[in-house]
Scaffold this motif. Sequence first.
Motif: not given
Length: 864
Positions: A469, A487, A606
């Motif tokens: 991430d 991501d 995310t």
Amino acid sequence: MTRNTPFSSIARPLLPLLSLGLPAASGRSILLSTLLLLGAAVAGSQVLQERLGGYLVEKVLTSQRAKVENNLRRLDATLTEAEKGVIRYASLVSSADPRALGEGDDLSSLVHRDSDGALRTPIRGFDAEREAALWIPPGVPLTAANRRFFVRALEITRLFGMGAESDLLVNSWVLPLTNGEVIYWPGNPGFVTNASADLDYRSTPWVQLTNPALNPGGGPRWTEPDYDPAAREWLISLVAPFQREGRWAGSVGHDIEVSTLLHSLVEEQGGEMMGSGSRGAVARPLYVVREDGQILAREGGVPAKVERLPARFEPFLRSQGRSFRIGVYPDGPNFLLVAPIPKLKARALYQVQGDWIRRSLREEITGLQLAEALVLGIVMASAVAIALRETQHRRSQQQLLEARNRDLELQVQERTAALENAHRRLQEEVMLASRIQRDLLLSERELQHLTPGLDAGALMVPSKEVGGDLYDCIALGRDRFLLCIGDVAGKGMPAALLMSTCLSLLRSYAEVLDSPGAIMRRLNRRLCHNNEDCAFTTLLLATLDLRSGELRWCNGGHTPLLLLRAGAAPELQRPVHGPALGVVDGCDYGESRTNLGQGDALLLYTDGVNETFNPEGGRFGLPRLLDRLSEQPTQSSRRQVRLLMRELRTFAAGEVQRDDITMLLVRLQGDALPIQSTGSDADDATNDNLRHDAIGSPLTPLPLVVAGPPLPTQDSPRPDSLHLEVANDLAALPGVKERVETFCGEQAFARSLQRRLMVVIDELLNNTIRHGCAHLGERARISLDLSLIGNELHLECRDNGTPPFNPLEAAPPDLGGDLDDRAIGGLGIHLVRTLSSRFGYALEDGFNVIRLQIDLGASATATS
């Protein structure tokens, strides 16, 4: 002596008489001891046989249960990966932008109309291994948008299906609400030919299970077994919804042929269990059944009609209940193993044949009796031989044994030391990778000092030591910020390296491009270039104007943006402006706009947040996230993201984290104040404020200890250069970093360039002090030179470490796997070379000399 007298309790006092290491005993006493030992062995033989029988049965059942458990664990892992994959598949289809197609993409060149009026992919020349097929029944409106969608879905299904196909997942498909189907099925090339013109999937579970009314969370779902007339197979399907223009537009999925499910449970069964007489001992799968006892698959094939489990097996199924453990039950002369398959809401029944166990017992006992007779004969012969041996011979054997033991102990010590050293080096590299990743991301202190008008908080919790991430908050001029979160596909070191590449490119493009859409297009084009590994990342970019409150954002296949307006319910912004980056070159990315007021906030996150699972397999999901945000009172952004993380950990209840979790929360507070240009006096003061430790006290600069006379070939310092003599001690590194920070401030370097330079210097000096000069002490000579020449920053690092080390000759590290699996070494030098424009090595007058350049480009200074 009784029948149950243990053999060991009788034989143990007599065994020392037969030891080779004792002084010589008389032949009479040895023979007498041998006779007593023989009597004890005969008395204990029956006891041994009974205990051996029980041991063999337990060993067979334990071994078979372990094999079945391992096989089902692999099956569950495969199904879990399939669920994650189908979400990616749905995201790609949802983000497919028909406007990205060129004029040459024509549906008519891909299909032909058959006599029944349906459009199908022509069978002649069709390569099922490399192409996806298309079937459109009569009545489907072939508008320009629908034609472009079918062409686009055909290409995405082909690319995704080639990667998703396995022994269990036989195909990949798209079922739009307009009717028709796009499918990649190498094992069934005649599928679209078998699909009749009046076939309509829209009312089937393959489509209806993804309806928001039945699936409000939008997650993957498993269907009940159903017969597909076009496939002519009983199928269990994994489905997920996709969208067009922000609305539910159909489903994507993969199929499992029920006929192969039982076969997949057989493939992993081994053949050998124990001993020479046990070959072929396996738990034979009999049935795969639903929890209510209906048979899905059985030995010999799939039932032609609804068929229930035989009545004698149903008590075992009821006894097992909803347990997730494998049950073992006696079934007449045989044994039955009942194993759960939770995701399919099914159970597998295995049988271990009792005839085989009894036959193995007879073979083992017969072998034991033969071995017993042989051992008794050897003992008798040995007793006579022992009486004749000389004491010196026994002593020499004992001395040889002791010498061998000492050699073995020495080898064990050396091997243990080598393993401990290797483990230490691996841990150091893991810590290095994690530290480098933290250096690339904004720290909490940097977020808190962006500007008085902005309250920002961020948090990243990788599922492994390093994650994929990314997030950032980049100043654009005096009163605008670029916010980003992404991501990267995968985890571990490959994802971390792609993450660092994305951050570096993003910070460079933000210097010259103004809008989120333009930055997204440039970054996508760069990631698609020479992307042989098909690496990709989702990304969300947003620009925030602190004076006007205008918010513009672009979503490239990422989770939706959340707007948290003061006094109102959270707003989920679902528009997706394009696919994930690195998938399709040349895509055009749009933008959305809104205005924020005082106290309003936005949350970027995310999918590790909504994809957090608990031990029962439940998902945290977006509805629960919206509820938690509505319940939380207004507070600082930093505290709010930590409260959300606490909610996730409470929900997970100890379940292993499967994906990286990242959140970035930004709130407008008070009157937004302009920030100063990087490199000004105000920014220098801000940088000074950032040089504090975790409790707020200033960091004390450490002196640079000059070890010995300076090198003879160094030039005198210039205003655009820096020369440092570095002590051979890791404690000197903070002082070096402060001197370099001062130099960067004098040159007005951009903050992103400063971070990049600090990572390079930290790795070079750590490697030199820890390895090259560790044994030299105060005799070590280490120097560092920085000079600005034109639009390039030159760096030179010298040391007299021995033996000389040329990093260009070192094998490149293995970046294809996880940190736990790859070989040790080479990671740091690889990162330095990646962050440099040019890199070279030379051995000059006994000194290792590393020279590298960093191309400053458009981001040379903070004001450029």
